[in-house]
Write a protein that holds these residues in place. Sequence first.
Motif, PDB file in Angstrom:
ATOM      1  N   ALA A  38       7.860  16.782  -5.486  1.00 20.84           N
ATOM      2  CA  ALA A  38       8.275  15.717  -6.403  1.00 20.84           C
ATOM      3  C   ALA A  38       7.746  14.372  -5.940  1.00 20.84           C
ATOM      4  N   MET A  39       7.754  14.124  -4.630  1.00 18.11           N
ATOM      5  CA  MET A  39       7.287  12.845  -4.097  1.00 18.11           C
ATOM      6  C   MET A  39       5.776  12.690  -4.237  1.00 18.11           C
ATOM      7  N   ALA A  40       5.056  13.804  -4.172  1.00 17.08           N
ATOM      8  CA  ALA A  40       3.591  13.734  -4.224  1.00 17.08           C
ATOM      9  C   ALA A  40       3.088  13.210  -5.557  1.00 17.08           C
ATOM     10  N   SER A  41       3.935  13.239  -6.588  1.00 19.30           N
ATOM     11  CA  SER A  41       3.487  12.762  -7.890  1.00 19.30           C
ATOM     12  C   SER A  41       3.487  11.241  -7.983  1.00 19.30           C
ATOM     13  N   PHE A  42       4.071  10.563  -6.999  1.00 25.50           N
ATOM     14  CA  PHE A  42       4.185   9.111  -7.080  1.00 25.50           C
ATOM     15  C   PHE A  42       3.054   8.373  -6.383  1.00 25.50           C
ATOM     16  N   VAL A  43       2.437   8.977  -5.395  1.00 27.52           N
ATOM     17  CA  VAL A  43       1.369   8.311  -4.652  1.00 27.52           C
ATOM     18  C   VAL A  43       0.170   9.235  -4.553  1.00 27.52           C
ATOM     19  N   SER A  44      -0.994   8.652  -4.303  1.00 29.66           N
ATOM     20  CA  SER A  44      -2.210   9.461  -4.254  1.00 29.66           C
ATOM     21  C   SER A  44      -2.238  10.389  -3.051  1.00 29.66           C
ATOM     22  N   ALA A  45      -1.571   9.981  -1.949  1.00 29.02           N
ATOM     23  CA  ALA A  45      -1.509  10.833  -0.750  1.00 29.02           C
ATOM     24  C   ALA A  45      -0.214  10.539  -0.002  1.00 29.02           C
ATOM     25  N   LEU A  46       0.505  11.584   0.396  1.00 27.20           N
ATOM     26  CA  LEU A  46       1.729  11.395   1.166  1.00 27.20           C
ATOM     27  C   LEU A  46       1.387  10.994   2.598  1.00 27.20           C
ATOM     28  N   PRO A  47       2.184  10.130   3.208  1.00 27.18           N
ATOM     29  CA  PRO A  47       1.931   9.778   4.613  1.00 27.18           C
ATOM     30  C   PRO A  47       2.119  10.995   5.501  1.00 27.18           C
ATOM     31  N   THR A  48       1.378  11.026   6.584  1.00 24.57           N
ATOM     32  CA  THR A  48       1.421  12.183   7.480  1.00 24.57           C
ATOM     33  C   THR A  48       2.332  11.950   8.683  1.00 24.57           C
ATOM     34  N   ASP A  49       2.947  10.775   8.777  1.00 23.75           N
ATOM     35  CA  ASP A  49       3.832  10.481   9.899  1.00 23.75           C
ATOM     36  C   ASP A  49       5.082   9.773   9.382  1.00 23.75           C
ATOM     37  N   ALA A  50       6.070   9.640  10.272  1.00 23.96           N
ATOM     38  CA  ALA A  50       7.304   8.929   9.918  1.00 23.96           C
ATOM     39  C   ALA A  50       7.077   7.426  10.048  1.00 23.96           C
ATOM     40  N   ARG A  51       7.650   6.677   9.131  1.00 23.52           N
ATOM     41  CA  ARG A  51       7.513   5.230   9.156  1.00 23.52           C
ATOM     42  C   ARG A  51       8.893   4.586   9.078  1.00 23.52           C
ATOM     43  N   ILE A  52       9.075   3.527   9.870  1.00 25.27           N
ATOM     44  CA  ILE A  52      10.351   2.819   9.935  1.00 25.27           C
ATOM     45  C   ILE A  52      10.160   1.435   9.329  1.00 25.27           C
ATOM     46  N   PHE A  53      11.096   1.051   8.466  1.00 24.72           N
ATOM     47  CA  PHE A  53      11.039  -0.247   7.801  1.00 24.72           C
ATOM     48  C   PHE A  53      12.328  -1.007   8.112  1.00 24.72           C
ATOM     49  N   PRO A  54      12.318  -1.879   9.133  1.00 21.93           N
ATOM     50  CA  PRO A  54      13.538  -2.612   9.512  1.00 21.93           C
ATOM     51  C   PRO A  54      14.015  -3.585   8.426  1.00 21.93           C
ATOM     52  N   GLU A  55      13.069  -4.224   7.742  1.00 22.09           N
ATOM     53  CA  GLU A  55      13.446  -5.172   6.695  1.00 22.09           C
ATOM     54  C   GLU A  55      13.750  -4.404   5.421  1.00 22.09           C
ATOM     55  N   ARG A  56      14.891  -4.694   4.859  1.00 24.24           N
ATOM     56  CA  ARG A  56      15.359  -3.944   3.705  1.00 24.24           C
ATOM     57  C   ARG A  56      15.037  -4.668   2.409  1.00 24.24           C
ATOM     58  N   ARG A  57      14.793  -3.877   1.368  1.00 23.12           N
ATOM     59  CA  ARG A  57      14.520  -4.401   0.034  1.00 23.12           C
ATOM     60  C   ARG A  57      15.555  -3.871  -0.947  1.00 23.12           C
ATOM     61  N   LEU A  58      15.483  -4.407  -2.159  1.00 19.15           N
ATOM     62  CA  LEU A  58      16.477  -4.066  -3.177  1.00 19.15           C
ATOM     63  C   LEU A  58      16.519  -2.569  -3.452  1.00 19.15           C
ATOM     64  N   LEU A  59      15.353  -1.940  -3.610  1.00 14.85           N
ATOM     65  CA  LEU A  59      15.318  -0.506  -3.899  1.00 14.85           C
ATOM     66  C   LEU A  59      15.944   0.308  -2.767  1.00 14.85           C
ATOM     67  N   ASP A  60      15.644  -0.089  -1.525  1.00 11.96           N
ATOM     68  CA  ASP A  60      16.186   0.636  -0.373  1.00 11.96           C
ATOM     69  C   ASP A  60      17.708   0.623  -0.406  1.00 11.96           C
ATOM     70  N   ARG A  61      18.253  -0.579  -0.566  1.00 10.08           N
ATOM     71  CA  ARG A  61      19.720  -0.717  -0.553  1.00 10.08           C
ATOM     72  C   ARG A  61      20.360  -0.004  -1.745  1.00 10.08           C
ATOM     73  N   ALA A  62      19.671  -0.045  -2.872  1.00  9.68           N
ATOM     74  CA  ALA A  62      20.212   0.629  -4.053  1.00  9.68           C
ATOM     75  C   ALA A  62      20.307   2.136  -3.825  1.00  9.68           C
ATOM     76  N   MET A  63      19.272   2.731  -3.232  1.00 14.04           N
ATOM     77  CA  MET A  63      19.297   4.176  -2.973  1.00 14.04           C
ATOM     78  C   MET A  63      20.374   4.513  -1.948  1.00 14.04           C
ATOM     79  N   GLN A  64      20.467   3.721  -0.880  1.00 16.94           N
ATOM     80  CA  GLN A  64      21.493   3.969   0.136  1.00 16.94           C
ATOM     81  C   GLN A  64      22.885   3.864  -0.462  1.00 16.94           C
ATOM     82  N   ASP A  65      23.148   2.803  -1.219  1.00 17.47           N
ATOM     83  CA  ASP A  65      24.474   2.613  -1.822  1.00 17.47           C
ATOM     84  C   ASP A  65      24.804   3.750  -2.788  1.00 17.47           C
ATOM     85  N   PHE A  66      23.815   4.194  -3.553  1.00 15.43           N
ATOM     86  CA  PHE A  66      24.033   5.269  -4.517  1.00 15.43           C
ATOM     87  C   PHE A  66      24.423   6.557  -3.801  1.00 15.43           C
ATOM     88  N   ILE A  67      23.691   6.909  -2.753  1.00 20.37           N
ATOM     89  CA  ILE A  67      23.982   8.147  -2.022  1.00 20.37           C
ATOM     90  C   ILE A  67      25.336   8.057  -1.328  1.00 20.37           C
TER      91      ILE A  67
END
Length: 298
Positions: free
Chosen positions: A116-145
Motif C-alpha cells: 500500500a505504501m509503495a503506491s505513494f512514492v516512486s521508491a520506498l526507503p531502504t533504511d529507517a529514518r528518524i524525524f525529531p521535528e514534528r509536522r501536522l500530518l505526523d501529529r494527526a496520525m499519532q493522535d488518531f491511532i
Amino acid sequence: MDLGIVREIGPQELIDHGIRPVGDRASLRARERTPGSVILLTLRGVSNEVAIDTSSTHPDHAVFAFIEAQALWSRTQDEPWLQIESGMVIAAPGLSRGLRCQGAWSATVALVPRTAMASFVSALPTDARIFPERRLLDRAMQDFIEGLLVAEERATAIERYAVEQLVLEMGGAILLDRVGAVSGQGSPRAVLRDRAIAVIAQQCGDPNLTPTQVAREVQSSLRQLQLVFAEAENSVAGEIRRQRARLARSLLIDSRYDVLSIEQIAQRSGFQSPMSLRRALDEAYQATPRALRAQRRG
C-alpha cells in the motif's frame, strides 16, 4: 481474534509482533487493535531496553512509530549504543534494532502493508529514518491511532474498514511528505512524480481521472508531467492503470467484497469495462479476477 476491539496484550503477544523487553525486571504495558491489514499498538514503560525485530515477524509491513522518551538510545546488532532524539520513525523494511529508554516513555506504532505504501512514492526507503521535528500530518496520525487505542467501543465491520483506509492514507501521505521530500532535495522531478503518484493512488477509483486532471492537481503542465514519468520508464496513463489494478486486486482478495460481481469491481476500481480490468490485472499481476479470488479461498 476479534478485530473489533482493543486488547491489552502480554509478553508473548508482543514477541509475536517482534517486540521483546530485555532483562528480568523489564515490563511493558501494551494495547493492540488490528483493523484489517494494519496493526496498531501503544507501548508504555519506564527505563526499559527493548529488542525489536518486526522485519522477521511482519516481513510485509512497514513501520510508523511515534516515540516519546526522556532519553533514548538505539543500536543494531553490530553497533554501539547511539543516543538519538525522540520523534517519528519511518521504516519501510521494518525495524530490527535495540532501543534503550530512560525514564517514562511511550511509543505509538502502526504496521502497514508495504504494497500500500509503495503506491505513494516512486521508491520506498531502504533504511529507517528518524524525524525529531514534528509536522501536522505526523501529529494527526499519532493522535488518531492513540484515540483508537484508548476507545473501548467495539468497531463495526464498516468502521474497521474506514480505520484501515484512513491509516493507510495518512501513512502514505506522511511517507510522501517526508521521504519524498528527502529523496527529492536534489531532484524536483522526483518530487513532482511522487506527488502525482499520490494523487493517482487517492483518486484512481474515479473513472473520469485522466492524465490532464492529474497534471492540474499537481500544478504542472501535462507535457512536463509526461516527461517526468518517462524518465522512470512509465507514463501517467500507465500509472493510473496500475493503481486501478492495485485497487481492484485489493477488492478481489478481500472476502468482504465477494458479493460484488466482476463488473462491479471494475466500476469501483475506475475501469470502463470488465475487459479493461482483466487486461490491467494481467499486465500488473499476471492473473485474472477469478484466479485472484480463488487464490485467497485456497
